[in-house]
Design a protein around this motif. Structure first.
Motif, PDB file in Angstrom:
ATOM      1  N   GLN A  39       0.837  -1.294  -0.241  1.00  0.00           N
ATOM      2  CA  GLN A  39      -0.446  -0.016  -0.106  1.00  0.00           C
ATOM      3  C   GLN A  39       0.893   0.682   0.521  1.00  0.00           C
ATOM      4  N   THR A  40       2.083   1.146   0.472  1.00  0.00           N
ATOM      5  CA  THR A  40       2.657   2.948   0.849  1.00  0.00           C
ATOM      6  C   THR A  40       3.153   2.429  -0.013  1.00  0.00           C
ATOM      7  N   LYS A  41       4.107   1.420  -1.360  1.00  0.00           N
ATOM      8  CA  LYS A  41       4.850   1.804  -2.636  1.00  0.00           C
ATOM      9  C   LYS A  41       3.680   2.161  -3.672  1.00  0.00           C
ATOM     10  N   SER A  42       2.209   2.089  -3.514  1.00  0.00           N
ATOM     11  CA  SER A  42       1.626   2.439  -4.840  1.00  0.00           C
ATOM     12  C   SER A  42       1.441   3.398  -4.344  1.00  0.00           C
ATOM     13  N   VAL A  43       1.807   5.074  -3.776  1.00  0.00           N
ATOM     14  CA  VAL A  43       1.133   5.706  -3.392  1.00  0.00           C
ATOM     15  C   VAL A  43       2.918   6.931  -3.066  1.00  0.00           C
ATOM     16  N   ILE A  44       3.333   6.104  -3.561  1.00  0.00           N
ATOM     17  CA  ILE A  44       5.262   6.847  -3.342  1.00  0.00           C
ATOM     18  C   ILE A  44       5.343   8.077  -4.904  1.00  0.00           C
ATOM     19  N   GLY A  45       5.439   9.225  -4.528  1.00  0.00           N
ATOM     20  CA  GLY A  45       5.485  10.205  -5.911  1.00  0.00           C
ATOM     21  C   GLY A  45       3.876  10.950  -5.437  1.00  0.00           C
ATOM     22  N   LEU A  46       3.516  10.558  -4.975  1.00  0.00           N
ATOM     23  CA  LEU A  46       2.349  11.882  -5.162  1.00  0.00           C
ATOM     24  C   LEU A  46       2.725  11.880  -3.620  1.00  0.00           C
ATOM     25  N   VAL A 165      11.451  12.346 -18.342  1.00  0.00           N
ATOM     26  CA  VAL A 165      10.996  11.929 -17.341  1.00  0.00           C
ATOM     27  C   VAL A 165      11.370  10.822 -16.834  1.00  0.00           C
ATOM     28  N   ILE A 166      12.312  10.691 -16.217  1.00  0.00           N
ATOM     29  CA  ILE A 166      12.845   8.955 -15.567  1.00  0.00           C
ATOM     30  C   ILE A 166      12.477   8.984 -14.425  1.00  0.00           C
ATOM     31  N   GLY A 167      11.507   8.170 -13.811  1.00  0.00           N
ATOM     32  CA  GLY A 167      10.229   7.374 -12.548  1.00  0.00           C
ATOM     33  C   GLY A 167      10.378   6.081 -12.953  1.00  0.00           C
ATOM     34  N   ASP A 168       9.879   5.773 -10.864  1.00  0.00           N
ATOM     35  CA  ASP A 168       9.469   4.164 -11.406  1.00  0.00           C
ATOM     36  C   ASP A 168       8.254   4.162 -11.134  1.00  0.00           C
ATOM     37  N   ALA A 169       7.183   5.289 -10.828  1.00  0.00           N
ATOM     38  CA  ALA A 169       5.755   5.188 -10.818  1.00  0.00           C
ATOM     39  C   ALA A 169       4.783   5.691 -11.965  1.00  0.00           C
ATOM     40  N   VAL A 170       3.258   4.874 -11.640  1.00  0.00           N
ATOM     41  CA  VAL A 170       3.046   5.026 -13.070  1.00  0.00           C
ATOM     42  C   VAL A 170       2.766   6.955 -12.642  1.00  0.00           C
ATOM     43  N   GLN A 174       2.477   9.306 -15.881  1.00  0.00           N
ATOM     44  CA  GLN A 174       1.711  10.476 -16.834  1.00  0.00           C
ATOM     45  C   GLN A 174       1.866  11.682 -16.770  1.00  0.00           C
ATOM     46  N   MET A 175       2.773  12.052 -15.452  1.00  0.00           N
ATOM     47  CA  MET A 175       3.297  13.518 -15.609  1.00  0.00           C
ATOM     48  C   MET A 175       3.660  13.964 -16.407  1.00  0.00           C
ATOM     49  N   ALA A 176       4.652  12.808 -17.244  1.00  0.00           N
ATOM     50  CA  ALA A 176       5.866  13.371 -18.724  1.00  0.00           C
ATOM     51  C   ALA A 176       4.648  13.134 -19.708  1.00  0.00           C
ATOM     52  N   ARG A 177       3.888  12.149 -20.039  1.00  0.00           N
ATOM     53  CA  ARG A 177       2.989  12.631 -21.098  1.00  0.00           C
ATOM     54  C   ARG A 177       1.980  13.253 -21.115  1.00  0.00           C
ATOM     55  N   ASN A 178       1.662  14.355 -19.656  1.00  0.00           N
ATOM     56  CA  ASN A 178       1.282  15.135 -19.818  1.00  0.00           C
ATOM     57  C   ASN A 178       1.639  16.661 -20.479  1.00  0.00           C
ATOM     58  N   ALA A 179       3.218  16.459 -20.304  1.00  0.00           N
ATOM     59  CA  ALA A 179       3.995  17.759 -19.980  1.00  0.00           C
ATOM     60  C   ALA A 179       3.821  17.482 -21.470  1.00  0.00           C
ATOM     61  N   THR A 195       2.783  -2.497 -15.987  1.00  0.00           N
ATOM     62  CA  THR A 195       1.937  -1.419 -15.150  1.00  0.00           C
ATOM     63  C   THR A 195       2.704  -0.069 -15.791  1.00  0.00           C
ATOM     64  N   LEU A 196       4.083   0.045 -15.503  1.00  0.00           N
ATOM     65  CA  LEU A 196       4.453   1.374 -16.488  1.00  0.00           C
ATOM     66  C   LEU A 196       4.472   0.934 -17.725  1.00  0.00           C
ATOM     67  N   GLN A 197       4.152   0.074 -18.559  1.00  0.00           N
ATOM     68  CA  GLN A 197       2.928  -0.081 -19.965  1.00  0.00           C
ATOM     69  C   GLN A 197       1.979   0.801 -20.417  1.00  0.00           C
ATOM     70  N   GLU A 198       1.543   0.046 -19.084  1.00  0.00           N
ATOM     71  CA  GLU A 198      -0.370   0.791 -19.241  1.00  0.00           C
ATOM     72  C   GLU A 198       0.167   2.295 -18.725  1.00  0.00           C
ATOM     73  N   ALA A 199       1.142   2.752 -17.939  1.00  0.00           N
ATOM     74  CA  ALA A 199       0.880   4.078 -17.890  1.00  0.00           C
ATOM     75  C   ALA A 199       1.366   4.667 -19.314  1.00  0.00           C
TER      76      ALA A 199
END
Length: 229
Positions: A39-46, A165-170, A174-179, A195-199
C-alpha cells in the motif's frame, strides 16, 4: 540542450523503508490499521495529503492534513538519526556522473518529497551543483499534473520535446505524457514493467546504464516521442 528530470524516491534512492515506517507510525497514532508495504509503495511519488487520503479511500480533510503533518514529524526524526539509510540504487551514481560530463545535458529532479527533504538529500551527497532545476510537492500540484516538468523546462530553457522524465511510478509516466515529454520507466523501484507500460512509458529499462542511449536519442524539438520499447 536536453533536460533529464529524475524522480527521487524509487528512482534515485531506495527510501521505501523510511517512508513505510513513517506511515506506520502516523496511521497507528491516528488509530487506523497500519498499511502494508505494498500500500505504501503504491502512493510513493504523490503529494503527502493525496497519498494518505488515497490509502484511506477518502477525501482530504482536516484529519488527513493533521496526519500529513504528523508524518512529516516522524519522517524528520527518522532522517535525522545517524543510522538513517537511503541508498542510491546500484548504477545510479555512475549514471549521474556520466550525464554530468556531457555539456548538452542538463539534470533536474521532480519529486513528491518536501523541499527540505530534497535539499537535505542533495546536500548530503554534494549534488547541488549538478542539479540545475528541481521541483517538489511543496511548490507544485501533485503528480501527474505536468507543472513540475513544465516549470523545470521553463527554468532550464528547454522544450518538453527535448526533455525526458525518468521515474518508477505510474504518476511519473502520466506526468511526462501530460507535459509532452518522453517518459522512461525504471523497474528497480516500486512498480512493475507491465504497470509502467499501461501508464504510457515510452521506454522501460532494468539498469541505469540503459538510459544513456535513450537520452542520446531523445526526440528532436517538434517530433513525436519515441515508441514504447
Amino acid at each position: 540542450m536536453k533536460l533529464v528530470l529524475f524522480d527521487c524516491d524509487g528512482t534515485l534512492v531506495d527510501s521505501a523503508a523510511i517512508i513505510h515506517s513513517s506511515m506506520e507510525r502516523t496511521f497507528d497514532e491516528a488509530g487506523f490499521q497500519t498499511p502494508d508495504l505494498v500500500q505504501t509503495k503504491s502512493v510513493i511519488g504523490l503529494s503527502l495529503e493525496i497519498a494518505i487520503a488515497r490509502m484511506l479511500e477518502r477525501e482530504i480533510d482536516e484529519q488527513i492534513n493533521h496526519m500529513a503533518n504528523r508524518y512529516r514529524h516522524h519522517s524528520q526524526l527518522m532522517r535525522s538519526a545517524q543510522d538513517c539509510h537511503e541508498p542510491f540504487y546500484d548504477g545510479v551514481w555512475e549514471l549521474l556522473d556520466a550525464l554530468r560530463q556531457v555539456d548538452e545535458i542538463l539534470i533536474g529532479v521532480v519529486t513528491g518529497k518536501s523541499r527540505r527533504g530534497l535539499n537535505n538529500l542533495l546536500a548530503k551527497h554534494d549534488l547541488g551543483s549538478a542539479i540545475i532545476s528541481t521541483r517538489t510537492a511543496d511548490e507544485c500540484p501533485s503528480k501527474p499534473h505536468p507543472a513540475m516538468v513544465m516549470e523545470c523546462c521553463a527554468e532550464a530553457g528547454v522544450d518538453p520535446s527535448r526533455t525526458i522524465v525518468i521515474g518508477d511510478a505510474v504518476y511519473d509516466m502520466q506526468m511526462a505524457r501530460n507535459a509532452g515529454a518522453t517518459a522512461a520507466g525504471v523497474t528497480w523501484g516500486y512498480c512493475d514493467k507491465e504497470t509502467l507500460q499501461e501508464a504510457g512509458a515510452h521506454h522501460i529499462v532494468e539498469e541505469p546504464a540503459e538510459l544513456m542511449p535513450i537520452i542520446g536519442a531523445l526526440a528532436q524539438e517538434g517530433q513525436e516521442p519515441c515508441a514504447t520499447s
